[in-house]
Design a protein around this motif. Structure first.
Motif, PDB file in Angstrom:
ATOM      1  N   ASP A  41     -25.134 -67.518  28.289  1.00 27.84           N
ATOM      2  CA  ASP A  41     -24.916 -67.803  29.625  1.00 27.84           C
ATOM      3  C   ASP A  41     -26.286 -66.929  30.491  1.00 27.84           C
ATOM      4  O   ASP A  41     -26.993 -66.507  29.739  1.00 27.84           O
ATOM      5  N   TYR A  42     -26.359 -67.403  31.688  1.00 33.78           N
ATOM      6  CA  TYR A  42     -27.330 -66.942  32.491  1.00 33.78           C
ATOM      7  C   TYR A  42     -26.654 -66.072  33.324  1.00 33.78           C
ATOM      8  O   TYR A  42     -25.623 -66.209  33.970  1.00 33.78           O
ATOM      9  N   VAL A  43     -27.473 -64.904  33.697  1.00 35.13           N
ATOM     10  CA  VAL A  43     -26.900 -63.896  34.646  1.00 35.13           C
ATOM     11  C   VAL A  43     -28.004 -63.386  35.575  1.00 35.13           C
ATOM     12  O   VAL A  43     -29.218 -63.430  35.249  1.00 35.13           O
ATOM     13  N   ILE A  44     -27.751 -62.916  36.732  1.00 36.21           N
ATOM     14  CA  ILE A  44     -28.968 -62.484  37.645  1.00 36.21           C
ATOM     15  C   ILE A  44     -28.694 -60.925  37.328  1.00 36.21           C
ATOM     16  O   ILE A  44     -27.836 -60.268  37.291  1.00 36.21           O
ATOM     17  N   VAL A  45     -30.008 -60.534  36.828  1.00 40.72           N
ATOM     18  CA  VAL A  45     -30.303 -59.036  36.559  1.00 40.72           C
ATOM     19  C   VAL A  45     -31.056 -58.491  37.837  1.00 40.72           C
ATOM     20  O   VAL A  45     -32.078 -58.760  38.239  1.00 40.72           O
ATOM     21  N   HIS A  46     -30.652 -57.076  38.254  1.00 39.49           N
ATOM     22  CA  HIS A  46     -31.349 -56.295  39.009  1.00 39.49           C
ATOM     23  C   HIS A  46     -31.071 -54.929  38.468  1.00 39.49           C
ATOM     24  O   HIS A  46     -30.132 -54.404  38.212  1.00 39.49           O
ATOM     25  N   ALA A  47     -32.490 -54.323  38.484  1.00 41.86           N
ATOM     26  CA  ALA A  47     -32.282 -52.901  38.255  1.00 41.86           C
ATOM     27  C   ALA A  47     -31.360 -52.671  36.731  1.00 41.86           C
ATOM     28  O   ALA A  47     -30.922 -51.537  36.764  1.00 41.86           O
ATOM     29  N   GLY A  48     -31.647 -53.282  35.791  1.00 38.78           N
ATOM     30  CA  GLY A  48     -31.181 -53.268  34.713  1.00 38.78           C
ATOM     31  C   GLY A  48     -29.357 -53.678  34.604  1.00 38.78           C
ATOM     32  O   GLY A  48     -28.919 -53.376  33.619  1.00 38.78           O
ATOM     33  N   PHE A  49     -28.941 -54.107  35.452  1.00 41.72           N
ATOM     34  CA  PHE A  49     -27.578 -54.448  35.469  1.00 41.72           C
ATOM     35  C   PHE A  49     -27.635 -56.049  35.912  1.00 41.72           C
ATOM     36  O   PHE A  49     -28.175 -56.562  36.946  1.00 41.72           O
ATOM     37  N   ALA A  50     -26.537 -56.600  35.234  1.00 42.45           N
ATOM     38  CA  ALA A  50     -26.224 -58.076  35.414  1.00 42.45           C
ATOM     39  C   ALA A  50     -25.157 -58.171  36.549  1.00 42.45           C
ATOM     40  O   ALA A  50     -24.201 -57.329  36.363  1.00 42.45           O
ATOM     41  N   LEU A  51     -25.622 -58.750  37.555  1.00 41.34           N
ATOM     42  CA  LEU A  51     -24.532 -58.779  38.426  1.00 41.34           C
ATOM     43  C   LEU A  51     -23.549 -59.978  38.749  1.00 41.34           C
ATOM     44  O   LEU A  51     -22.532 -59.786  39.108  1.00 41.34           O
ATOM     45  N   HIS A  52     -23.939 -61.322  38.220  1.00 38.76           N
ATOM     46  CA  HIS A  52     -23.138 -62.201  38.297  1.00 38.76           C
ATOM     47  C   HIS A  52     -23.715 -63.400  37.362  1.00 38.76           C
ATOM     48  O   HIS A  52     -25.062 -63.426  37.186  1.00 38.76           O
ATOM     49  N   VAL A  54     -24.730 -67.305  36.608  1.00 37.06           N
ATOM     50  CA  VAL A  54     -25.417 -68.462  37.400  1.00 37.06           C
ATOM     51  C   VAL A  54     -25.433 -69.883  36.579  1.00 37.06           C
ATOM     52  O   VAL A  54     -25.558 -69.563  35.173  1.00 37.06           O
ATOM     53  N   ASP A  55     -25.440 -70.772  37.196  1.00 28.01           N
ATOM     54  CA  ASP A  55     -25.664 -72.107  36.528  1.00 28.01           C
ATOM     55  C   ASP A  55     -27.063 -72.153  35.586  1.00 28.01           C
ATOM     56  O   ASP A  55     -28.024 -71.873  36.156  1.00 28.01           O
ATOM     57  N   PRO A  56     -26.732 -72.548  34.537  1.00 32.21           N
ATOM     58  CA  PRO A  56     -28.258 -72.701  33.716  1.00 32.21           C
ATOM     59  C   PRO A  56     -29.233 -73.435  34.297  1.00 32.21           C
ATOM     60  O   PRO A  56     -30.414 -73.161  34.077  1.00 32.21           O
ATOM     61  N   HIS A  57     -29.022 -74.894  35.057  1.00 30.24           N
ATOM     62  CA  HIS A  57     -30.104 -75.312  35.619  1.00 30.24           C
ATOM     63  C   HIS A  57     -30.750 -74.577  37.017  1.00 30.24           C
ATOM     64  O   HIS A  57     -31.893 -74.669  37.074  1.00 30.24           O
ATOM     65  N   GLU A  58     -29.475 -74.017  37.725  1.00 32.59           N
ATOM     66  CA  GLU A  58     -30.297 -73.385  38.813  1.00 32.59           C
ATOM     67  C   GLU A  58     -31.258 -72.208  38.207  1.00 32.59           C
ATOM     68  O   GLU A  58     -32.175 -71.689  38.728  1.00 32.59           O
ATOM     69  N   ALA A  59     -30.691 -71.453  37.381  1.00 27.41           N
ATOM     70  CA  ALA A  59     -31.538 -70.339  36.499  1.00 27.41           C
ATOM     71  C   ALA A  59     -32.955 -70.763  36.094  1.00 27.41           C
ATOM     72  O   ALA A  59     -33.877 -70.346  36.435  1.00 27.41           O
ATOM     73  N   GLN A  60     -32.990 -72.081  35.371  1.00 27.81           N
ATOM     74  CA  GLN A  60     -33.967 -72.415  35.115  1.00 27.81           C
ATOM     75  C   GLN A  60     -35.123 -72.872  36.170  1.00 27.81           C
ATOM     76  O   GLN A  60     -36.408 -72.832  36.312  1.00 27.81           O
ATOM     77  N   GLU A  61     -34.517 -73.465  37.214  1.00 25.63           N
ATOM     78  CA  GLU A  61     -35.474 -73.987  38.398  1.00 25.63           C
ATOM     79  C   GLU A  61     -35.842 -72.682  38.970  1.00 25.63           C
ATOM     80  O   GLU A  61     -36.873 -72.499  39.715  1.00 25.63           O
ATOM     81  N   SER A  62     -35.112 -71.343  39.168  1.00 21.64           N
ATOM     82  CA  SER A  62     -35.483 -70.445  39.926  1.00 21.64           C
ATOM     83  C   SER A  62     -36.824 -69.777  39.073  1.00 21.64           C
ATOM     84  O   SER A  62     -37.672 -69.141  39.477  1.00 21.64           O
ATOM     85  N   LEU A  63     -36.402 -69.622  37.585  1.00 22.11           N
ATOM     86  CA  LEU A  63     -37.668 -69.102  36.915  1.00 22.11           C
ATOM     87  C   LEU A  63     -38.860 -69.958  36.901  1.00 22.11           C
ATOM     88  O   LEU A  63     -39.857 -69.393  37.066  1.00 22.11           O
ATOM     89  N   ARG A  64     -38.569 -71.201  37.131  1.00 18.80           N
ATOM     90  CA  ARG A  64     -40.048 -72.093  37.370  1.00 18.80           C
ATOM     91  C   ARG A  64     -40.374 -71.785  38.569  1.00 18.80           C
ATOM     92  O   ARG A  64     -41.888 -71.540  38.581  1.00 18.80           O
ATOM     93  N   MET A  65     -39.629 -71.562  39.494  1.00 25.94           N
ATOM     94  CA  MET A  65     -40.465 -71.177  41.100  1.00 25.94           C
ATOM     95  C   MET A  65     -41.237 -69.742  41.046  1.00 25.94           C
ATOM     96  O   MET A  65     -42.210 -69.571  41.464  1.00 25.94           O
ATOM     97  N   LEU A  66     -40.451 -69.031  40.336  1.00 28.99           N
ATOM     98  CA  LEU A  66     -41.149 -67.611  40.160  1.00 28.99           C
ATOM     99  C   LEU A  66     -42.438 -67.813  39.314  1.00 28.99           C
ATOM    100  O   LEU A  66     -43.305 -67.080  39.960  1.00 28.99           O
ATOM    101  N   ARG A  67     -42.546 -68.632  38.384  1.00 31.79           N
ATOM    102  CA  ARG A  67     -43.838 -68.750  37.523  1.00 31.79           C
ATOM    103  C   ARG A  67     -44.705 -69.340  38.417  1.00 31.79           C
ATOM    104  O   ARG A  67     -45.904 -69.091  38.362  1.00 31.79           O
ATOM    105  N   GLU A  68     -44.465 -70.344  39.299  1.00 32.71           N
ATOM    106  CA  GLU A  68     -45.502 -70.904  40.251  1.00 32.71           C
ATOM    107  C   GLU A  68     -45.697 -69.952  41.149  1.00 32.71           C
ATOM    108  O   GLU A  68     -47.108 -69.725  41.477  1.00 32.71           O
ATOM    109  N   MET A  69     -45.187 -69.119  41.813  1.00 29.77           N
ATOM    110  CA  MET A  69     -45.467 -68.284  43.030  1.00 29.77           C
ATOM    111  C   MET A  69     -46.520 -67.176  42.072  1.00 29.77           C
ATOM    112  O   MET A  69     -47.407 -66.884  42.603  1.00 29.77           O
ATOM    113  N   ALA A  70     -46.193 -66.750  40.896  1.00 24.62           N
ATOM    114  CA  ALA A  70     -47.057 -65.644  40.197  1.00 24.62           C
ATOM    115  C   ALA A  70     -48.384 -66.411  39.937  1.00 24.62           C
ATOM    116  O   ALA A  70     -49.288 -65.816  40.001  1.00 24.62           O
TER     117      ALA A  70
END
Length: 81
Positions: A41-52, A54-70
């Protein structure tokens, strides 16, 4: 500024999970997660806590965009002027 990021659950141990973000492994508490989680499963993590979860495809897209921004931020810092 803090950033909540998607992470894949690799391993569960009681109320803690080992999660992967890219090549990095971290521990995240599942105490705030409102639903049951499983490895894979993919989860949104903030400050060491999994909050909810998320859809695996959305998670991968978010990570791709974060890598691009970096990468863009790094290019901007390296460019003269």
């Amino acid at each position: 500024m803090c950033l909540a990021i998607p992470a894949e659950i690799i391993k569960l141990e009681d109320e803690m999970a080992t999660v992967r973000v890219g090549d990095a492994l971290r521990k995240a508490s599942l105490m705030l997660l409102p639903e049951q989680a499983q490895p894979g499963d993919y989860v949104i993590v903030h400050a060491g806590f999994a909050l909810h979860k998320v859809d695996p495809h959305e998670a991968q897209e978010s990570l791709r965009m974060l890598r691009e921004m970096a990468a863009l931020a790094e290019e901007e810092m390296d460019s003269p002027g």
